[in-house]
Design a protein around this motif. Structure first.
Motif, PDB file in Angstrom:
ATOM      1  N   PHE A   7       0.808  -1.214   0.000  1.00 60.28           N
ATOM      2  CA  PHE A   7       0.000   0.000   0.000  1.00 60.28           C
ATOM      3  C   PHE A   7       0.844   1.269   0.000  1.00 60.28           C
ATOM      4  CE2 PHE A   7      -3.621  -2.578   1.969  1.00 60.28           C
ATOM      5  CZ  PHE A   7      -4.238  -2.723   0.728  1.00 60.28           C
ATOM      6  N   LEU A   8       2.100   1.141   0.445  1.00 60.58           N
ATOM      7  CA  LEU A   8       3.000   2.291   0.401  1.00 60.58           C
ATOM      8  C   LEU A   8       4.018   2.135  -0.724  1.00 60.58           C
ATOM      9  CD1 LEU A   8       3.598   2.909   4.207  1.00 60.58           C
ATOM     10  CD2 LEU A   8       1.948   4.006   2.695  1.00 60.58           C
ATOM     11  N   GLY A   9       3.713   1.247  -1.671  1.00 63.58           N
ATOM     12  CA  GLY A   9       4.572   1.083  -2.846  1.00 63.58           C
ATOM     13  C   GLY A   9       5.915   0.465  -2.553  1.00 63.58           C
ATOM     14  N   GLY A  10       6.056  -0.187  -1.397  1.00 63.31           N
ATOM     15  CA  GLY A  10       7.344  -0.755  -1.037  1.00 63.31           C
ATOM     16  C   GLY A  10       8.341   0.276  -0.556  1.00 63.31           C
ATOM     17  N   HIS A  11       7.842   1.487  -0.257  1.00 67.25           N
ATOM     18  CA  HIS A  11       8.739   2.573   0.144  1.00 67.25           C
ATOM     19  C   HIS A  11       8.601   2.921   1.625  1.00 67.25           C
ATOM     20  CE1 HIS A  11       9.741   3.299  -4.041  1.00 67.25           C
ATOM     21  NE2 HIS A  11       8.443   3.317  -4.342  1.00 67.25           N
ATOM     22  N   SER A  12       7.985   2.047   2.406  1.00 68.83           N
ATOM     23  CA  SER A  12       7.746   2.377   3.804  1.00 68.83           C
ATOM     24  C   SER A  12       9.050   2.516   4.571  1.00 68.83           C
ATOM     25  CB  SER A  12       6.875   1.300   4.469  1.00 68.83           C
ATOM     26  OG  SER A  12       7.517   0.043   4.391  1.00 68.83           O
ATOM     27  N   ALA A  13       9.079   3.466   5.499  1.00 70.57           N
ATOM     28  CA  ALA A  13      10.236   3.668   6.372  1.00 70.57           C
ATOM     29  C   ALA A  13       9.710   4.254   7.672  1.00 70.57           C
ATOM     30  CB  ALA A  13      11.246   4.609   5.719  1.00 70.57           C
ATOM     31  N   SER A  14      10.490   4.116   8.731  1.00 72.65           N
ATOM     32  CA  SER A  14      10.028   4.611  10.026  1.00 72.65           C
ATOM     33  C   SER A  14       9.874   6.128  10.035  1.00 72.65           C
ATOM     34  CB  SER A  14      11.010   4.187  11.129  1.00 72.65           C
ATOM     35  OG  SER A  14      12.311   4.673  10.828  1.00 72.65           O
ATOM     36  N   SER A  15      10.631   6.803   9.146  1.00 73.42           N
ATOM     37  CA  SER A  15      10.520   8.260   9.052  1.00 73.42           C
ATOM     38  C   SER A  15      11.063   8.693   7.704  1.00 73.42           C
ATOM     39  CB  SER A  15      11.311   8.937  10.171  1.00 73.42           C
ATOM     40  OG  SER A  15      12.701   8.713   9.997  1.00 73.42           O
ATOM     41  N   PHE A  16      10.746   9.905   7.304  1.00 73.45           N
ATOM     42  CA  PHE A  16      11.294  10.410   6.053  1.00 73.45           C
ATOM     43  C   PHE A  16      12.813  10.489   6.134  1.00 73.45           C
ATOM     44  CE2 PHE A  16       6.971  12.167   5.356  1.00 73.45           C
ATOM     45  CZ  PHE A  16       6.745  11.625   4.094  1.00 73.45           C
ATOM     46  N   ALA A  17      13.318  10.769   7.322  1.00 69.96           N
ATOM     47  CA  ALA A  17      14.772  10.881   7.483  1.00 69.96           C
ATOM     48  C   ALA A  17      15.459   9.547   7.248  1.00 69.96           C
ATOM     49  CB  ALA A  17      15.098  11.404   8.882  1.00 69.96           C
ATOM     50  N   GLY A  18      14.755   8.444   7.554  1.00 76.99           N
ATOM     51  CA  GLY A  18      15.365   7.129   7.402  1.00 76.99           C
ATOM     52  C   GLY A  18      15.161   6.520   6.031  1.00 76.99           C
ATOM     53  N   ALA A  19      14.431   7.217   5.143  1.00 77.03           N
ATOM     54  CA  ALA A  19      14.142   6.683   3.816  1.00 77.03           C
ATOM     55  C   ALA A  19      15.169   7.162   2.802  1.00 77.03           C
ATOM     56  CB  ALA A  19      12.744   7.120   3.378  1.00 77.03           C
ATOM     57  N   SER A  20      15.304   6.380   1.727  1.00 78.28           N
ATOM     58  CA  SER A  20      16.166   6.813   0.631  1.00 78.28           C
ATOM     59  C   SER A  20      15.498   7.980  -0.078  1.00 78.28           C
ATOM     60  CB  SER A  20      16.386   5.659  -0.340  1.00 78.28           C
ATOM     61  OG  SER A  20      15.174   5.381  -1.032  1.00 78.28           O
ATOM     62  N   PRO A  21      16.250   8.758  -0.880  1.00 73.94           N
ATOM     63  CA  PRO A  21      15.631   9.877  -1.606  1.00 73.94           C
ATOM     64  C   PRO A  21      14.460   9.426  -2.471  1.00 73.94           C
ATOM     65  CG  PRO A  21      18.004  10.082  -1.668  1.00 73.94           C
ATOM     66  CD  PRO A  21      17.714   8.757  -1.033  1.00 73.94           C
ATOM     67  N   VAL A  22      14.583   8.277  -3.121  1.00 72.90           N
ATOM     68  CA  VAL A  22      13.497   7.777  -3.973  1.00 72.90           C
ATOM     69  C   VAL A  22      12.274   7.454  -3.127  1.00 72.90           C
ATOM     70  CG1 VAL A  22      12.788   5.916  -5.534  1.00 72.90           C
ATOM     71  CG2 VAL A  22      15.073   6.893  -5.732  1.00 72.90           C
ATOM     72  N   SER A  23      12.503   6.749  -2.017  1.00 79.21           N
ATOM     73  CA  SER A  23      11.384   6.377  -1.156  1.00 79.21           C
ATOM     74  C   SER A  23      10.746   7.596  -0.504  1.00 79.21           C
ATOM     75  CB  SER A  23      11.859   5.393  -0.078  1.00 79.21           C
ATOM     76  OG  SER A  23      12.244   4.167  -0.656  1.00 79.21           O
ATOM     77  N   ALA A  24      11.570   8.553  -0.108  1.00 76.85           N
ATOM     78  CA  ALA A  24      11.031   9.766   0.508  1.00 76.85           C
ATOM     79  C   ALA A  24      10.128  10.509  -0.465  1.00 76.85           C
ATOM     80  CB  ALA A  24      12.182  10.668   0.962  1.00 76.85           C
ATOM     81  N   LEU A  25      10.542  10.592  -1.741  1.00 80.59           N
ATOM     82  CA  LEU A  25       9.724  11.252  -2.753  1.00 80.59           C
ATOM     83  C   LEU A  25       8.433  10.478  -3.003  1.00 80.59           C
ATOM     84  CD1 LEU A  25      12.446  12.345  -5.351  1.00 80.59           C
ATOM     85  CD2 LEU A  25      10.982  13.848  -3.979  1.00 80.59           C
ATOM     86  N   ALA A  26       8.535   9.142  -3.008  1.00 80.41           N
ATOM     87  CA  ALA A  26       7.345   8.327  -3.229  1.00 80.41           C
ATOM     88  C   ALA A  26       6.349   8.502  -2.093  1.00 80.41           C
ATOM     89  CB  ALA A  26       7.749   6.852  -3.371  1.00 80.41           C
ATOM     90  N   MET A  27       6.846   8.504  -0.853  1.00 77.08           N
ATOM     91  CA  MET A  27       5.957   8.687   0.302  1.00 77.08           C
ATOM     92  C   MET A  27       5.286  10.058   0.253  1.00 77.08           C
ATOM     93  SD  MET A  27       6.008   5.968   2.226  1.00 77.08           S
ATOM     94  CE  MET A  27       5.605   6.513   3.868  1.00 77.08           C
ATOM     95  N   ALA A  28       6.059  11.067  -0.140  1.00 79.62           N
ATOM     96  CA  ALA A  28       5.481  12.405  -0.278  1.00 79.62           C
ATOM     97  C   ALA A  28       4.442  12.424  -1.390  1.00 79.62           C
ATOM     98  CB  ALA A  28       6.587  13.415  -0.574  1.00 79.62           C
ATOM     99  N   GLY A  29       4.716  11.643  -2.465  1.00 75.65           N
ATOM    100  CA  GLY A  29       3.768  11.547  -3.570  1.00 75.65           C
ATOM    101  C   GLY A  29       2.468  10.914  -3.139  1.00 75.65           C
ATOM    102  N   ILE A  30       2.544   9.875  -2.305  1.00 69.99           N
ATOM    103  CA  ILE A  30       1.329   9.212  -1.811  1.00 69.99           C
ATOM    104  C   ILE A  30       0.476  10.200  -1.025  1.00 69.99           C
ATOM    105  CG2 ILE A  30       0.489   7.479  -0.168  1.00 69.99           C
ATOM    106  CD1 ILE A  30       2.809   5.689  -1.046  1.00 69.99           C
ATOM    107  N   SER A  31       1.144  10.963  -0.173  1.00 72.52           N
ATOM    108  CA  SER A  31       0.419  11.960   0.624  1.00 72.52           C
ATOM    109  C   SER A  31      -0.242  13.014  -0.266  1.00 72.52           C
ATOM    110  CB  SER A  31       1.399  12.627   1.604  1.00 72.52           C
ATOM    111  OG  SER A  31       0.748  13.631   2.361  1.00 72.52           O
ATOM    112  N   SER A  32       0.502  13.453  -1.303  1.00 74.85           N
ATOM    113  CA  SER A  32      -0.037  14.475  -2.207  1.00 74.85           C
ATOM    114  C   SER A  32      -1.233  13.962  -2.989  1.00 74.85           C
ATOM    115  CB  SER A  32       1.062  14.936  -3.173  1.00 74.85           C
ATOM    116  OG  SER A  32       2.117  15.552  -2.480  1.00 74.85           O
ATOM    117  N   TRP A  33      -1.156  12.727  -3.488  1.00 77.92           N
ATOM    118  CA  TRP A  33      -2.261  12.171  -4.273  1.00 77.92           C
ATOM    119  C   TRP A  33      -3.489  11.923  -3.403  1.00 77.92           C
ATOM    120  CZ3 TRP A  33      -2.962  12.344  -9.243  1.00 77.92           C
ATOM    121  CH2 TRP A  33      -1.860  12.452 -10.091  1.00 77.92           C
ATOM    122  N   MET A  34      -3.260  11.591  -2.139  1.00 77.15           N
ATOM    123  CA  MET A  34      -4.417  11.426  -1.245  1.00 77.15           C
ATOM    124  C   MET A  34      -5.095  12.773  -0.979  1.00 77.15           C
ATOM    125  SD  MET A  34      -3.039   8.417   1.322  1.00 77.15           S
ATOM    126  CE  MET A  34      -4.627   8.099   2.089  1.00 77.15           C
TER     127      MET A  34
END
Length: 399
Positions: A7-34
């Motif tokens: 559901f998080l596109g395989g980009h889940s992380a405990s925080s944005f700080a702990g995510a890779s740049p790609v995953s951080a952008l994807a998580m931000a994208g999920i929030s924006s699309w919602m």
């Protein structure tokens, strides 16, 4: 047994700080699309129409709203927002020919159907109430591609194409009320090709295969490099030449070997060759002797001496009697021995060794009743005449 839902596109992380740049952008994208989904719920049907047009361009190079192998939470949220405003025939009309958006809508709808099935199975263990989702798109039929051999008649191809067109036109409305075995109109044989056409195509393929097999059988076989196949191997594969021993000496560590320098008319000068002839010839008998040399052998060390070639000799069965094989008087140094009817270029040294060519041909390399060198009864010739065992040893093996 089903694939995990990302559901998080395989980009889940405990925080944005702990995510890779790609995953951080994807998580931000999920929030924006919602957030877009929330706006659609608060808007009108016109907003849905505009969004579907925009998504068609967006999905040209994407499968889902953020990089993922499956619909994410944002995809499902946006889908539910769309069908809550426009569903069924109205959604069909708006989606129209927006093929990329249709693909995405169908995939999201199918994913939600799977989730609903799982939820129904787990209803007795779950306290989550069942929900009803508005109807999305009716997936359009996509006939399986047809395979052709390439040699079918035009009528066969045309009939198959007609059947596909008929099946596509008949779905989905014309399929209602039909039994499992019913066929769409204009689809002969259920697959677009009549039994007669199938039979004709099969006969044509069989005829073509037979012609190809016959042609292949009539063609001479060839190994890599264009050499004759093993079944046609003959003495022409051996490079036997006239040579002259210009210098001979005893091997320093072997009681059986002579070391020789043999002139074969080569620009590189005399070849060094070792021969196990000390038991049969005195050293002075080896000097300035005309001999036959098998030249296309790989160089190898014999008792530490680099030997490149083999001086040919005739010998009896138990190898107690040995005679040098020699050319006739007047033969030219370096000329190749020929065997009438067996013309051809000799094989390369590495192939002679790898394929053991000399081992295969040597059983037929002999002297005849007159002591003359022959291969399968055909005499070995130079420009000056026939080669022979120096003292006329008859019916001997030459090697």
């Amino acid at each position: 047994g089903s694939s995990p839902l990302l559901f998080l596109g395989g980009h889940s992380a405990s925080s944005f700080a702990g995510a890779s740049p790609v995953s951080a952008l994807a998580m931000a994208g999920i929030s924006s699309w919602m957030s877009v989904a929330s706006s659609i719920r608060e808007g009108s049907a016109d907003d849905v129409s505009t969004l579907i047009g925009q998504l068609n361009g967006y999905f040209v190079t994407r499968s889902f709203v953020v990089p993922s192998a499956a619909p994410t939470l944002a995809d499902l949220d946006l889908y539910l927002a769309i069908v809550s405003k426009v569903s069924g025939e109205a959604l069909e009309s708006i989606a129209g020919s927006s093929v990329n958006t249709r693909r995405w809508l169908e995939q999201c709808g199918a994913t939600l159907e799977e989730l609903m099935v799982v939820a129904a199975k787990n209803a007795e263990f779950s306290k989550i109430p069942a929900v009803e989702i508005p109807k999305g798109l009716n997936p359009k039929p996509r006939p399986l591609p047809l395979f052709f051999y390439g040699d079918e008649d035009e009528s066969v191809v045309a009939a198959a194409a007609s059947a596909v067109a008929s099946a596509t036109a008949a779905a989905p409305s014309e399929k209602k009320g039909k039994g499992a075995g019913d066929k769409p109109a204009g689809a002969p044989g259920g697959g677009g090709v009549t039994d007669e056409q199938k039979k004709a195509a099969a006969e044509k393929r069989a005829k073509k295969a037979a012609e190809k097999a016959t042609k292949k059988k009539d063609q001479p076989k060839a190994n890599k490099g264009g050499a004759a196949p093993a079944a046609e191997l003959n003495v022409s594969a051996l490079d036997i030449r006239v040579g002259k021993i210009v210098k001979a000496w005893e091997h320093e560590s072997s009681e059986k070997l002579y070391c020789e320098e043999v002139d074969l008319g080569e620009e590189s000068g005399p070849r060094k060759i070792a021969s196990g002839l000390r038991a049969f010839y005195k050293l002075d008998e080896m000097q300035n002797r005309m001999v036959l040399v098998l030249c296309n052998l790989k160089a190898r060390n014999l008792g530490g001496f680099p030997s490149h070639g083999m001086v040919l000799c005739a010998s009896n069965a138990d190898h107690t009697a040995v005679e040098l094989a020699v050319p006739p008087e007047g033969a030219k140094i370096g000329e190749r021995i020929s065997f009438e009817g067996y013309e051809g270029e000799p094989e390369a040294e590495n192939k002679v060794a790898k394929k053991k060519i000399f081992d295969k041909l040597s059983p037929d390399l002999k002297t005849d009743g007159n002591g003359e060198v022959v291969w399968k009864g055909v005499k070995g010739l130079t420009s000056a005449g026939v080669c022979k065992a120096v003292n006329g040893m008859a019916n001997a093996q030459v090697s």
